[in-house]
Design a protein around this motif. Structure first.
Motif, PDB file in Angstrom:
ATOM      1  N   MET A   1      34.750  38.553  49.255  1.00 47.63           N
ATOM      2  CA  MET A   1      35.173  37.157  49.270  1.00 47.63           C
ATOM      3  C   MET A   1      36.127  36.920  48.096  1.00 47.63           C
ATOM      4  O   MET A   1      35.783  37.258  46.960  1.00 47.63           O
ATOM      5  N   LYS A   2      37.298  36.329  48.409  1.00 49.46           N
ATOM      6  CA  LYS A   2      38.292  36.137  47.350  1.00 49.46           C
ATOM      7  C   LYS A   2      37.756  35.160  46.296  1.00 49.46           C
ATOM      8  O   LYS A   2      37.046  34.224  46.610  1.00 49.46           O
ATOM      9  N   PHE A   3      38.126  35.417  45.047  1.00 47.39           N
ATOM     10  CA  PHE A   3      37.699  34.645  43.878  1.00 47.39           C
ATOM     11  C   PHE A   3      36.214  34.849  43.541  1.00 47.39           C
ATOM     12  O   PHE A   3      35.680  34.156  42.710  1.00 47.39           O
ATOM     13  N   VAL A   4      35.537  35.750  44.266  1.00 49.68           N
ATOM     14  CA  VAL A   4      34.153  36.078  43.905  1.00 49.68           C
ATOM     15  C   VAL A   4      34.052  37.582  43.660  1.00 49.68           C
ATOM     16  O   VAL A   4      33.699  38.018  42.558  1.00 49.68           O
ATOM     17  N   ASP A   5      34.421  38.376  44.683  1.00 49.89           N
ATOM     18  CA  ASP A   5      34.211  39.818  44.592  1.00 49.89           C
ATOM     19  C   ASP A   5      34.910  40.436  43.384  1.00 49.89           C
ATOM     20  O   ASP A   5      34.353  41.316  42.718  1.00 49.89           O
ATOM     21  N   GLU A   6      36.160  39.978  43.102  1.00 52.66           N
ATOM     22  CA  GLU A   6      36.876  40.605  41.980  1.00 52.66           C
ATOM     23  C   GLU A   6      36.205  40.323  40.631  1.00 52.66           C
ATOM     24  O   GLU A   6      36.467  41.005  39.658  1.00 52.66           O
ATOM     25  N   TYR A   7      35.342  39.286  40.590  1.00 48.93           N
ATOM     26  CA  TYR A   7      34.647  38.989  39.338  1.00 48.93           C
ATOM     27  C   TYR A   7      33.250  39.615  39.289  1.00 48.93           C
ATOM     28  O   TYR A   7      32.487  39.362  38.377  1.00 48.93           O
ATOM     29  N   ARG A   8      32.926  40.382  40.337  1.00 52.12           N
ATOM     30  CA  ARG A   8      31.621  41.063  40.360  1.00 52.12           C
ATOM     31  C   ARG A   8      31.786  42.573  40.493  1.00 52.12           C
ATOM     32  O   ARG A   8      30.839  43.261  40.857  1.00 52.12           O
ATOM     33  N   ASP A   9      32.987  43.053  40.232  1.00 55.87           N
ATOM     34  CA  ASP A   9      33.283  44.467  40.430  1.00 55.87           C
ATOM     35  C   ASP A   9      32.556  45.309  39.374  1.00 55.87           C
ATOM     36  O   ASP A   9      32.728  45.093  38.161  1.00 55.87           O
ATOM     37  N   GLN A  10      31.768  46.272  39.841  1.00 52.72           N
ATOM     38  CA  GLN A  10      30.914  47.036  38.927  1.00 52.72           C
ATOM     39  C   GLN A  10      31.722  47.888  37.950  1.00 52.72           C
ATOM     40  O   GLN A  10      31.412  47.945  36.756  1.00 52.72           O
ATOM     41  N   ALA A  11      32.797  48.535  38.458  1.00 56.39           N
ATOM     42  CA  ALA A  11      33.597  49.410  37.582  1.00 56.39           C
ATOM     43  C   ALA A  11      34.231  48.598  36.459  1.00 56.39           C
ATOM     44  O   ALA A  11      34.229  49.015  35.287  1.00 56.39           O
ATOM     45  N   GLN A  37      24.859  30.553  33.560  1.00 59.17           N
ATOM     46  CA  GLN A  37      25.223  31.834  32.923  1.00 59.17           C
ATOM     47  C   GLN A  37      23.969  32.670  32.670  1.00 59.17           C
ATOM     48  O   GLN A  37      23.975  33.886  32.882  1.00 59.17           O
ATOM     49  N   THR A  38      22.886  32.017  32.253  1.00 58.55           N
ATOM     50  CA  THR A  38      21.629  32.751  32.025  1.00 58.55           C
ATOM     51  C   THR A  38      21.188  33.462  33.307  1.00 58.55           C
ATOM     52  O   THR A  38      20.816  34.643  33.292  1.00 58.55           O
ATOM     53  N   HIS A  39      21.251  32.734  34.422  1.00 61.20           N
ATOM     54  CA  HIS A  39      20.825  33.346  35.685  1.00 61.20           C
ATOM     55  C   HIS A  39      21.708  34.530  36.054  1.00 61.20           C
ATOM     56  O   HIS A  39      21.217  35.562  36.522  1.00 61.20           O
ATOM     57  N   SER A  40      23.031  34.418  35.840  1.00 61.83           N
ATOM     58  CA  SER A  40      23.920  35.558  36.122  1.00 61.83           C
ATOM     59  C   SER A  40      23.559  36.751  35.237  1.00 61.83           C
ATOM     60  O   SER A  40      23.530  37.895  35.692  1.00 61.83           O
ATOM     61  N   ILE A  41      23.300  36.475  33.967  1.00 64.08           N
ATOM     62  CA  ILE A  41      22.985  37.544  33.012  1.00 64.08           C
ATOM     63  C   ILE A  41      21.719  38.297  33.436  1.00 64.08           C
ATOM     64  O   ILE A  41      21.670  39.527  33.459  1.00 64.08           O
ATOM     65  N   VAL A  42      20.698  37.530  33.809  1.00 64.87           N
ATOM     66  CA  VAL A  42      19.423  38.165  34.167  1.00 64.87           C
ATOM     67  C   VAL A  42      19.529  38.821  35.545  1.00 64.87           C
ATOM     68  O   VAL A  42      19.081  39.952  35.748  1.00 64.87           O
ATOM     69  N   LYS A  43      20.162  38.117  36.478  1.00 64.41           N
ATOM     70  CA  LYS A  43      20.272  38.640  37.850  1.00 64.41           C
ATOM     71  C   LYS A  43      21.037  39.961  37.889  1.00 64.41           C
ATOM     72  O   LYS A  43      20.639  40.910  38.564  1.00 64.41           O
ATOM     73  N   ALA A 191      30.609  28.923  25.639  1.00 66.53           N
ATOM     74  CA  ALA A 191      30.510  27.540  26.119  1.00 66.53           C
ATOM     75  C   ALA A 191      30.590  27.531  27.643  1.00 66.53           C
ATOM     76  O   ALA A 191      31.126  28.459  28.258  1.00 66.53           O
ATOM     77  N   ALA A 192      30.064  26.468  28.240  1.00 65.62           N
ATOM     78  CA  ALA A 192      29.944  26.408  29.706  1.00 65.62           C
ATOM     79  C   ALA A 192      31.275  25.999  30.346  1.00 65.62           C
ATOM     80  O   ALA A 192      31.789  24.909  30.093  1.00 65.62           O
ATOM     81  N   GLY A 193      31.796  26.883  31.188  1.00 67.51           N
ATOM     82  CA  GLY A 193      33.110  26.656  31.784  1.00 67.51           C
ATOM     83  C   GLY A 193      33.215  25.375  32.591  1.00 67.51           C
ATOM     84  O   GLY A 193      34.218  24.654  32.515  1.00 67.51           O
ATOM     85  N   VAL A 217      34.977  29.559  25.649  1.00 70.23           N
ATOM     86  CA  VAL A 217      34.738  28.880  26.930  1.00 70.23           C
ATOM     87  C   VAL A 217      34.697  29.962  28.015  1.00 70.23           C
ATOM     88  O   VAL A 217      35.652  30.736  28.159  1.00 70.23           O
ATOM     89  N   THR A 218      33.590  30.030  28.756  1.00 72.97           N
ATOM     90  CA  THR A 218      33.330  31.196  29.615  1.00 72.97           C
ATOM     91  C   THR A 218      32.850  30.764  31.006  1.00 72.97           C
ATOM     92  O   THR A 218      32.139  29.766  31.146  1.00 72.97           O
ATOM     93  N   GLY A 219      33.247  31.538  32.010  1.00 68.49           N
ATOM     94  CA  GLY A 219      32.830  31.278  33.391  1.00 68.49           C
ATOM     95  C   GLY A 219      31.457  31.848  33.691  1.00 68.49           C
ATOM     96  O   GLY A 219      30.664  32.132  32.770  1.00 68.49           O
ATOM     97  N   PHE A 220      31.183  32.079  34.953  1.00 68.59           N
ATOM     98  CA  PHE A 220      29.806  32.323  35.389  1.00 68.59           C
ATOM     99  C   PHE A 220      29.577  33.655  36.105  1.00 68.59           C
ATOM    100  O   PHE A 220      28.450  34.041  36.337  1.00 68.59           O
ATOM    101  N   GLU A 221      30.655  34.308  36.481  1.00 72.48           N
ATOM    102  CA  GLU A 221      30.511  35.591  37.171  1.00 72.48           C
ATOM    103  C   GLU A 221      30.329  36.702  36.120  1.00 72.48           C
ATOM    104  O   GLU A 221      30.695  36.521  34.954  1.00 72.48           O
ATOM    105  N   PRO A 222      29.795  37.862  36.538  1.00 69.72           N
ATOM    106  CA  PRO A 222      29.560  38.938  35.565  1.00 69.72           C
ATOM    107  C   PRO A 222      30.814  39.307  34.757  1.00 69.72           C
ATOM    108  O   PRO A 222      30.745  39.491  33.544  1.00 69.72           O
ATOM    109  N   PHE A 223      31.968  39.389  35.449  1.00 71.37           N
ATOM    110  CA  PHE A 223      33.202  39.718  34.736  1.00 71.37           C
ATOM    111  C   PHE A 223      33.509  38.669  33.667  1.00 71.37           C
ATOM    112  O   PHE A 223      33.863  38.993  32.534  1.00 71.37           O
ATOM    113  N   ASP A 224      33.365  37.374  34.038  1.00 79.21           N
ATOM    114  CA  ASP A 224      33.628  36.287  33.085  1.00 79.21           C
ATOM    115  C   ASP A 224      32.742  36.435  31.852  1.00 79.21           C
ATOM    116  O   ASP A 224      33.208  36.331  30.709  1.00 79.21           O
TER     117      ASP A 224
END
Ligand code: SF4
Length: 372
Positions: A1-11, A37-43, A191-193, A217-224
């Motif tokens: 999914m555009k704007f999601v997958d590229e921010y969850r890329d494992q490599a 952000q906490t949930h992303s970090i733990v998940k 900080a919360a994006g 100031v930071t987003g919510f996906e793993p890459f962010d």
């Protein structure tokens, strides 16, 4: 999914974690402000990708978690009135008050409804003039524009049977309170994006300078989040304390000016209690005099009610980053999502709920750095 997958890329995530490891020379404690952000970090196990010197502290940015017990009790009192239709987002319905939750009021016959927008509650008020429709206006700067719009429209459309129970809180005063506390361990902030999408990040320059902390100031996906940590660690290692914007695809320095103008018309800054933390001066919104007729606390005579917090729940320490959820003696034993003692176990953004859901029950692999 555009704007999601590229921010969850494992490599890419692993590359960022390696970059953080390469520049880290000593222990650092960094707080992510937002519960999302906490949930992303733990998940995604982001904290486990980091070098052992980096400790992530979970901050107070879960709106449901910081709503004080006395506001929840006021909601229960108002919702139980026969003439009231009480509207709320779903995650507030299971937050425990002193004597039950909104679901228990509903079970006893109260007209409690889940809505997806304060404007849905306003529509209900318009269509049911014989009912008193109350919206539970909970949240940070992110929910404030829509809540302000509902009150503004109620006033403009002359809908007298609508009101709001306000529990709006603000991030910068909470950061200042955390940094002023004697037990503070936080050396840098993410900080919360989404908050900054509304408010911009002008207010953070003064905090970074006064307390000598980097704020990214930071987003919510793993890459962010990993990129935000990298930017923060770069500053810490270089002895810098600046405000930087990792979430530039959404956040501009000045924020959303029309939303801010509407909020300034409907709300004024007031001191607010935070659950488990206590009162923080000038840390939230109340209605301005022009719109005070829509204040549910005044309309239903509950403004003066005060309640002490439950002593068994240590969510105040969790929300200040002093303790991790699994360090609470009640965690997973007397406090579970099915039978919560505190809001941090209920909310979809709560740290205790994240640790329980993703089975983080072991001692922390990355204990916080000692200050100094
Ligand atoms: S585990 Fe439950 S009792 Fe302990 S801090 Fe979290 S919400 Fe409160």
């Amino acid at each position: 999914m555009k704007f999601v997958d590229e921010y969850r890329d494992q490599a890419q995530a692993e590359q960022l974690a390696q970059a953080i490891a390469r520049i880290t020379t000593r222990p650092w404690s960094i707080m992510e402000v937002c519960g999302g952000q906490t949930h992303s970090i733990v998940k995604y196990g982001i904290d486990e990708l980091l070098p052992k010197q980096i400790s992530l502290l979970h901050g107070p940015g879960c709106p449901v978690c910081v709503t004080p017990l006395e506001i929840v009790d006021k909601a229960l009192q108002i919702a139980a009135r026969p003439e009231v239709t009480f509207c709320s987002f779903g995650d507030m319905l299971r937050v425990p008050g002193s004597g039950g939750d909104l679901f228990s009021v509903k079970a006893k016959g109260g007209d409690v409804r889940i809505v997806y927008s304060p404007l849905d509650a306003l529509k209900l008020a318009r269509e049911n003039p014989q009912r008193q429709v109350v919206f539970f206006a909970v949240g940070f700067e992110t929910t404030a524009p829509a809540n302000a719009m509902a009150v503004f429209q109620a006033h403009a459309q002359k809908i007298p049977n609508f009101s709001v129970l306000v529990s709006q809180v603000l991030v910068p005063p909470a950061i200042a309170a955390l940094l002023s506390a004697p037990d503070n361990r936080t050396q840098g902030f993410l900080a919360a994006g989404h908050v900054c999408t509304v408010m911009g990040f002008e207010e953070y320059f003064q905090l970074a300078k006064k307390y000598r902390v980097p704020i990214v100031v930071t987003g919510f996906e793993p890459f962010d989040i990993l990129q935000g940590i990298l930017m923060c660690v770069r500053q810490l290692e270089a002895g810098r304390a600046e405000v930087e914007n990792q979430y530039a695809r959404s956040v501009q320095r000045e924020g959303n000016l029309p939303a801010q103008a509407l909020m300034a018309k409907v709300f004024r800054v007031v001191s607010r209690k935070w659950r488990g933390v206590g009162e923080i001066p000038m840390s939230g919104y109340g209605l301005t005099d022009e719109f005070s007729a829509y204040d549910a606390e005044l309309r239903f005579g509950v403004a003066g009610n005060h309640v002490d917090e439950d002593s068994e729940c240590i969510s105040g320490q969790v929300l200040r980053g002093v303790k991790k959820p699994h360090e609470c003696p009640a965690f997973g034993v007397r406090c579970t999502p099915e039978r919560p003692l505190g809001a941090t176990m209920v909310s979809s953004e709560g740290a205790c709920a994240a640790y329980h859901r993703y089975r983080r029950r072991q001692p922390d692999k990355h204990p916080p750095a000692e200050q100094g």
